[in-house]
Design a protein around this motif. Structure first.
Motif, PDB file in Angstrom:
ATOM      1  N   LEU A 154     -16.948  -5.156  50.290  1.00 40.02           N
ATOM      2  CA  LEU A 154     -15.862  -4.472  49.589  1.00 40.02           C
ATOM      3  C   LEU A 154     -16.397  -3.255  48.835  1.00 40.02           C
ATOM      4  CD1 LEU A 154     -13.899  -7.447  47.957  1.00 40.02           C
ATOM      5  CD2 LEU A 154     -13.227  -6.116  49.968  1.00 40.02           C
TER       6      LEU A 154
ATOM      7  N   ARG B  28      -6.038  -5.343  46.020  1.00 40.91           N
ATOM      8  CA  ARG B  28      -6.582  -4.759  47.240  1.00 40.91           C
ATOM      9  C   ARG B  28      -7.827  -5.515  47.705  1.00 40.91           C
ATOM     10  NH1 ARG B  28      -5.907   0.108  44.392  1.00 40.91           N
ATOM     11  NH2 ARG B  28      -8.174   0.411  44.341  1.00 40.91           N
ATOM     12  N   GLY B  29      -8.657  -5.928  46.745  1.00 38.84           N
ATOM     13  CA  GLY B  29      -9.873  -6.652  47.100  1.00 38.84           C
ATOM     14  C   GLY B  29      -9.576  -7.996  47.727  1.00 38.84           C
TER      15      GLY B  29
ATOM     16  N   GLN C 254     -13.459  -2.813  43.850  1.00 39.77           N
ATOM     17  CA  GLN C 254     -12.763  -4.028  44.252  1.00 39.77           C
ATOM     18  C   GLN C 254     -13.690  -5.233  44.173  1.00 39.77           C
ATOM     19  OE1 GLN C 254     -10.855  -3.520  48.097  1.00 39.77           O
ATOM     20  NE2 GLN C 254     -10.258  -1.409  47.616  1.00 39.77           N
ATOM     21  N   ARG C 255     -14.946  -5.053  44.596  1.00 39.77           N
ATOM     22  CA  ARG C 255     -15.903  -6.152  44.589  1.00 39.77           C
ATOM     23  C   ARG C 255     -16.105  -6.703  43.185  1.00 39.77           C
ATOM     24  NH1 ARG C 255     -19.880  -3.590  46.566  1.00 39.77           N
ATOM     25  NH2 ARG C 255     -21.218  -3.295  44.757  1.00 39.77           N
TER      26      ARG C 255
ATOM     27  N   ARG D 109      -7.068  -3.158  41.816  1.00 39.36           N
ATOM     28  CA  ARG D 109      -8.308  -3.400  42.558  1.00 39.36           C
ATOM     29  C   ARG D 109      -8.413  -4.844  43.002  1.00 39.36           C
ATOM     30  NH1 ARG D 109     -12.869  -0.094  38.958  1.00 39.36           N
ATOM     31  NH2 ARG D 109     -12.070   2.011  39.379  1.00 39.36           N
TER      32      ARG D 109
ATOM     33  N   ALA E  73      -8.262  -7.421  51.240  1.00 44.99           N
ATOM     34  CA  ALA E  73      -9.335  -7.052  52.167  1.00 44.99           C
ATOM     35  C   ALA E  73     -10.183  -8.267  52.519  1.00 44.99           C
ATOM     36  CB  ALA E  73     -10.197  -5.951  51.546  1.00 44.99           C
ATOM     37  N   LEU E  74     -10.425  -9.134  51.538  1.00 41.79           N
ATOM     38  CA  LEU E  74     -11.185 -10.357  51.808  1.00 41.79           C
ATOM     39  C   LEU E  74     -10.465 -11.238  52.824  1.00 41.79           C
ATOM     40  CD1 LEU E  74     -12.578 -11.630  48.368  1.00 41.79           C
ATOM     41  CD2 LEU E  74     -13.894 -11.006  50.396  1.00 41.79           C
TER      42      LEU E  74
ATOM     43  N   LEU F  11     -17.232 -10.287  50.674  1.00 49.73           N
ATOM     44  CA  LEU F  11     -17.186  -9.755  49.315  1.00 49.73           C
ATOM     45  C   LEU F  11     -18.176  -8.608  49.143  1.00 49.73           C
ATOM     46  CD1 LEU F  11     -16.131  -9.927  46.428  1.00 49.73           C
ATOM     47  CD2 LEU F  11     -17.843 -11.695  45.972  1.00 49.73           C
TER      48      LEU F  11
END
Length: 205
Positions: free
Chosen positions: A142, A180-181, A146-147, A177, A184-185, A139
């Motif tokens: 990111l 995507r976040g 996004q975070r 966001r 990505a995680l 996290l």
């Protein structure tokens, strides 16, 4: 005339005391949540403490404008986001200033004396928001947009519309966001898991 002035002074004093008590009862219990969010922004515990302190001072000064019974958590987070943005804007012009005036108005209150930004952050250093080191690390890596979307929705439980208002961005941007976040995680955690599972084979060769 003198009697009228004294009565008004007493009423003003009672109003200030009532406001102080309301602030302690309604705002102070959210200190830990504010610190978690501040750390996500600053990535530094000392800076997070400063950001929370400045946020709480601003909130206390304007608490008379807050309507009791409404969403105080969203109100405090909004003040913090605005404070964070303003800090960025003024960084190049002058050193960051930590506001300290009016703290005395709160320090004498027993509820406040037993709770402090420093003690809250010391506990949260150990706990942190998500509990799992791998997830926290992923996290933290990111991009900020996004975070913060993932943090506010998945960690703090804000609704999409609330996050859009907090961050002053369109609802669609929050959803994008967040999508995507989260993706990505997942990819980061799968990669970490793959590396960990293949480590024993590498050690044996």
């Amino acid at each position: 005339m003198t009697l009228t002035i004294e009565v008004n002074d007493l009423e003003d004093q009672r109003d200030r005391e009532d406001q102080r008590e309301r602030f302690v009862q309604e705002a102070w219990p959210l200190l830990d949540q504010l610190y978690r969010a501040a750390w996500r922004y600053t990535r530094n515990h000392a800076d997070a403490e400063d950001l929370v302190q400045e946020t709480m001072l601003k909130a206390y000064r304007s608490f008379g404008q807050f309507a009791s019974g409404t969403n105080i958590r969203a109100w405090l987070f909004r003040i913090m986001v605005t404070t964070w943005i303003n800090r960025h804007r003024r960084t190049e012009r002058r050193p960051t200033e930590v506001l300290t005036e009016h703290l005395a108005d709160l320090e004498f209150n027993p509820a406040v004396r037993q709770s402090s930004i420093t003690s809250a952050s010391a506990e949260l250093v150990a706990l942190e928001a998500l509990g799992d080191g791998d997830v926290k690390g992923a996290l933290a890596d990111l991009p900020e947009g996004q975070r913060m979307a993932v943090f506010y929705v998945d960690v703090e439980g804000f609704r999409y519309a609330e996050v859009a208002e907090l961050l002053d961005i369109p609802l669609g941007t929050v959803m994008s966001r967040l999508h995507r976040g989260r993706g990505a995680l997942r990819r980061a955690l799968v990669e970490q898991s793959t590396k960990r599972s293949s480590a024993p084979e590498c050690a044996r060769t």
